[in-house]
Design a protein around this motif. Structure first.
Motif, PDB file in Angstrom:
ATOM      1  N   SER A 194      45.163 -40.667 -69.761  1.00 54.40           N
ATOM      2  CA  SER A 194      45.616 -38.884 -69.555  1.00 54.40           C
ATOM      3  C   SER A 194      44.829 -38.347 -68.447  1.00 54.40           C
ATOM      4  O   SER A 194      45.272 -37.701 -67.813  1.00 54.40           O
ATOM      5  CB  SER A 194      45.611 -38.262 -70.975  1.00 54.40           C
ATOM      6  OG  SER A 194      46.431 -38.843 -71.764  1.00 54.40           O
ATOM      7  N   ARG A 199      54.856 -38.923 -58.496  1.00 61.13           N
ATOM      8  CA  ARG A 199      55.461 -39.583 -59.856  1.00 61.13           C
ATOM      9  C   ARG A 199      54.303 -40.219 -60.571  1.00 61.13           C
ATOM     10  O   ARG A 199      53.488 -41.087 -59.663  1.00 61.13           O
ATOM     11  CB  ARG A 199      56.469 -40.451 -59.540  1.00 61.13           C
ATOM     12  CG  ARG A 199      57.089 -41.072 -60.799  1.00 61.13           C
ATOM     13  CD  ARG A 199      58.072 -42.052 -60.450  1.00 61.13           C
ATOM     14  NE  ARG A 199      59.331 -41.268 -60.363  1.00 61.13           N
ATOM     15  CZ  ARG A 199      60.599 -41.826 -60.175  1.00 61.13           C
ATOM     16  NH1 ARG A 199      60.737 -43.137 -59.959  1.00 61.13           N
ATOM     17  NH2 ARG A 199      61.533 -41.012 -59.888  1.00 61.13           N
ATOM     18  N   THR A 200      53.948 -39.964 -61.786  1.00 64.27           N
ATOM     19  CA  THR A 200      52.912 -40.697 -62.470  1.00 64.27           C
ATOM     20  C   THR A 200      53.610 -41.462 -63.741  1.00 64.27           C
ATOM     21  O   THR A 200      54.589 -40.484 -64.185  1.00 64.27           O
ATOM     22  CB  THR A 200      51.784 -39.797 -63.007  1.00 64.27           C
ATOM     23  OG1 THR A 200      52.315 -38.617 -63.500  1.00 64.27           O
ATOM     24  CG2 THR A 200      50.837 -39.136 -61.663  1.00 64.27           C
ATOM     25  N   VAL A 201      53.206 -42.588 -63.776  1.00 63.41           N
ATOM     26  CA  VAL A 201      54.115 -43.236 -65.023  1.00 63.41           C
ATOM     27  C   VAL A 201      53.044 -44.008 -65.828  1.00 63.41           C
ATOM     28  O   VAL A 201      51.972 -44.671 -65.410  1.00 63.41           O
ATOM     29  CB  VAL A 201      54.763 -44.430 -64.183  1.00 63.41           C
ATOM     30  CG1 VAL A 201      55.707 -45.318 -64.974  1.00 63.41           C
ATOM     31  CG2 VAL A 201      55.948 -43.717 -63.057  1.00 63.41           C
ATOM     32  N   LEU A 202      53.265 -44.229 -66.972  1.00 59.19           N
ATOM     33  CA  LEU A 202      52.618 -44.967 -68.188  1.00 59.19           C
ATOM     34  C   LEU A 202      53.698 -45.987 -68.517  1.00 59.19           C
ATOM     35  O   LEU A 202      54.892 -45.799 -68.960  1.00 59.19           O
ATOM     36  CB  LEU A 202      52.141 -44.233 -69.367  1.00 59.19           C
ATOM     37  CG  LEU A 202      51.842 -45.208 -70.362  1.00 59.19           C
ATOM     38  CD1 LEU A 202      50.608 -45.978 -69.934  1.00 59.19           C
ATOM     39  CD2 LEU A 202      51.459 -44.240 -71.652  1.00 59.19           C
ATOM     40  N   LEU A 248      45.682 -40.004 -65.104  1.00 57.59           N
ATOM     41  CA  LEU A 248      46.934 -39.702 -64.506  1.00 57.59           C
ATOM     42  C   LEU A 248      47.058 -38.187 -64.254  1.00 57.59           C
ATOM     43  O   LEU A 248      47.516 -37.636 -63.061  1.00 57.59           O
ATOM     44  CB  LEU A 248      48.176 -40.035 -65.440  1.00 57.59           C
ATOM     45  CG  LEU A 248      48.354 -41.614 -65.663  1.00 57.59           C
ATOM     46  CD1 LEU A 248      49.115 -41.896 -66.764  1.00 57.59           C
ATOM     47  CD2 LEU A 248      48.851 -42.211 -64.531  1.00 57.59           C
ATOM     48  N   ALA A 297      50.790 -45.659 -61.362  1.00 59.05           N
ATOM     49  CA  ALA A 297      51.032 -46.083 -62.808  1.00 59.05           C
ATOM     50  C   ALA A 297      49.945 -46.685 -63.425  1.00 59.05           C
ATOM     51  O   ALA A 297      48.981 -47.221 -62.557  1.00 59.05           O
ATOM     52  CB  ALA A 297      52.051 -47.072 -62.672  1.00 59.05           C
ATOM     53  N   ARG A 343      47.513 -36.310 -60.515  1.00 55.96           N
ATOM     54  CA  ARG A 343      48.645 -34.873 -60.412  1.00 55.96           C
ATOM     55  C   ARG A 343      47.603 -33.710 -59.759  1.00 55.96           C
ATOM     56  O   ARG A 343      48.215 -32.706 -59.202  1.00 55.96           O
ATOM     57  CB  ARG A 343      49.017 -34.475 -61.549  1.00 55.96           C
ATOM     58  CG  ARG A 343      50.101 -35.504 -62.182  1.00 55.96           C
ATOM     59  CD  ARG A 343      51.033 -34.847 -62.953  1.00 55.96           C
ATOM     60  NE  ARG A 343      52.235 -35.782 -63.421  1.00 55.96           N
ATOM     61  CZ  ARG A 343      53.029 -35.543 -64.389  1.00 55.96           C
ATOM     62  NH1 ARG A 343      52.994 -34.285 -64.983  1.00 55.96           N
ATOM     63  NH2 ARG A 343      54.294 -36.261 -64.818  1.00 55.96           N
ATOM     64  N   ALA A 359      52.603 -37.943 -67.674  1.00 53.98           N
ATOM     65  CA  ALA A 359      53.183 -39.156 -67.183  1.00 53.98           C
ATOM     66  C   ALA A 359      54.565 -39.263 -67.579  1.00 53.98           C
ATOM     67  O   ALA A 359      54.678 -38.869 -68.686  1.00 53.98           O
ATOM     68  CB  ALA A 359      52.518 -40.309 -67.333  1.00 53.98           C
ATOM     69  N   GLU A 360      55.519 -39.957 -66.768  1.00 55.62           N
ATOM     70  CA  GLU A 360      56.615 -40.477 -67.278  1.00 55.62           C
ATOM     71  C   GLU A 360      56.413 -41.568 -68.064  1.00 55.62           C
ATOM     72  O   GLU A 360      55.574 -42.434 -67.519  1.00 55.62           O
ATOM     73  CB  GLU A 360      57.545 -40.846 -65.976  1.00 55.62           C
ATOM     74  CG  GLU A 360      58.791 -41.633 -66.183  1.00 55.62           C
ATOM     75  CD  GLU A 360      59.378 -41.906 -64.816  1.00 55.62           C
ATOM     76  OE1 GLU A 360      60.067 -43.005 -64.880  1.00 55.62           O
ATOM     77  OE2 GLU A 360      59.235 -41.267 -63.748  1.00 55.62           O
TER      78      GLU A 360
END
Length: 303
Positions: free
Chosen positions: A23, A37-40, A26, A5, A30, A54-55
């Motif tokens: 961007s 799971r990648t999250v912002l 993340l 994250a 990937r 990202a989610e």
């Protein structure tokens, strides 16, 4: 579930630069972990392109510092404390928006396991770090109560491993440090000014896995360069001087799904990304800028 994250709240007109940089961060995760799971975590709707990588989770900026608490460019760093709540339930690797992943992270995840993980910086006890020293932090740790080492280690904010089971205790300790710092700042006394200092209190009394084998802060500025040739051994590069330069160039390769960014083997990926980021090589223009910067530095030192 494991997540990588980034926490970001736009605090200036340079927000677009940060969105592109994060961007790249993340997307690079990937690149090596397509299913991870990648999250912002943010408090503002990001540009649409960010959601490709990202989610997005929203949480308010509740740890907004009062005037004079931290230098203006650093105000947004305290949003990291709010991100901890938004990431509850996940085993999370929290990284800065100018970190590049250059290899799989399985070794880091396996080594850290269910313990907290962080990146200790080698700094002298009296060295000022964003308005506080390790020696000064020791006084505040004692007020809060600690059985950890004093002066405490200082952990860099570029990379934290926070297992879901450890997150509540870290958040509780950090919140105590935040409340004490607010009250001391209001009285004109010393305090813990950044997320590094505040999380440092929570980390100081708990078992922490040293993440140095996996991440390093690498400076590539014209007047300050710490590249030493061992970067290819690290899966995470933190490049503070490249947010507005190298990461912006890499963004074009990231959005092109047929580019080398998504298809090359690791050795070529490291070589090409490293050249863009002035790590494995430097463009002619960057060499000229670095030479001029070093000349200015030498002349200043000779005065």
């Amino acid at each position: 579930m494991t997540a990588v994250a980034v926490a970001f709240t736009p605090q200036s007109a340079r927000a677009e630069m940060y969105y592109r940089a994060l961007s790249v961060t993340l997307a690079s995760v990937r690149r090596w972990h397509p299913g991870l799971r990648t999250v912002l975590v943010t408090d503002t709707e990001p540009p649409p392109y960010v959601r490709e990588f990202a989610e997005v989770r929203f949480t308010a900026f509740r740890h907004r510092p009062p005037e004079g608490f931290v230098t203006e460019p650093m105000r947004g760093c305290l949003y990291t404390l709010d991100a901890l709540d938004a990431l509850a339930g996940d085993d999370t690797l929290l990284v800065d928006p100018d970190v590049l992943c250059t290899a799989p992270l399985d070794g880091l995840f396996a080594r850290a396991g269910d313990k907290l993980g962080a990146y200790p910086l080698e700094v002298a006890p009296e060295h000022d770090i964003y308005g506080q020293t390790r020696a000064g932090a020791a006084v505040l740790h004692q007020l809060l109560g600690t059985d950890g080492a004093l002066p405490p280690l200082h952990y860099g904010g570029e990379c934290y491993w926070i297992p879901a089971g450890r997150a509540p205790e870290l958040r509780h300790a950090t919140d105590r440090a935040w409340r004490l710092s607010l009250s001391r700042h209001a009285r004109g006394e010393t305090w813990l000014p950044t997320e590094e200092h505040l999380l440092g209190y929570g980390l100081n009394t708990r078992p922490v896995v040293d993440l140095s084998p996996y991440v390093r802060r690498v400076w590539t500025a014209s007047r300050y360069r710490t590249v030493d040739g061992s970067e290819h051994t690290l899966p995470l590069w933190h490049l503070p001087a490249e947010k507005n330069r190298g990461f912006q160039t890499l963004y074009a390769a990231v959005v092109d799904r047929s580019s080398w960014f998504w298809s090359t083997r690791r050795a070529e990926f490291v070589a090409r990304a490293g050249r863009v980021l002035s790590v494995t090589g430097r463009t002619p223009g960057k060499l000229v800028r670095d030479g001029l910067g070093q000349a200015v530095q030498l002349m200043a030192a000779a005065r």
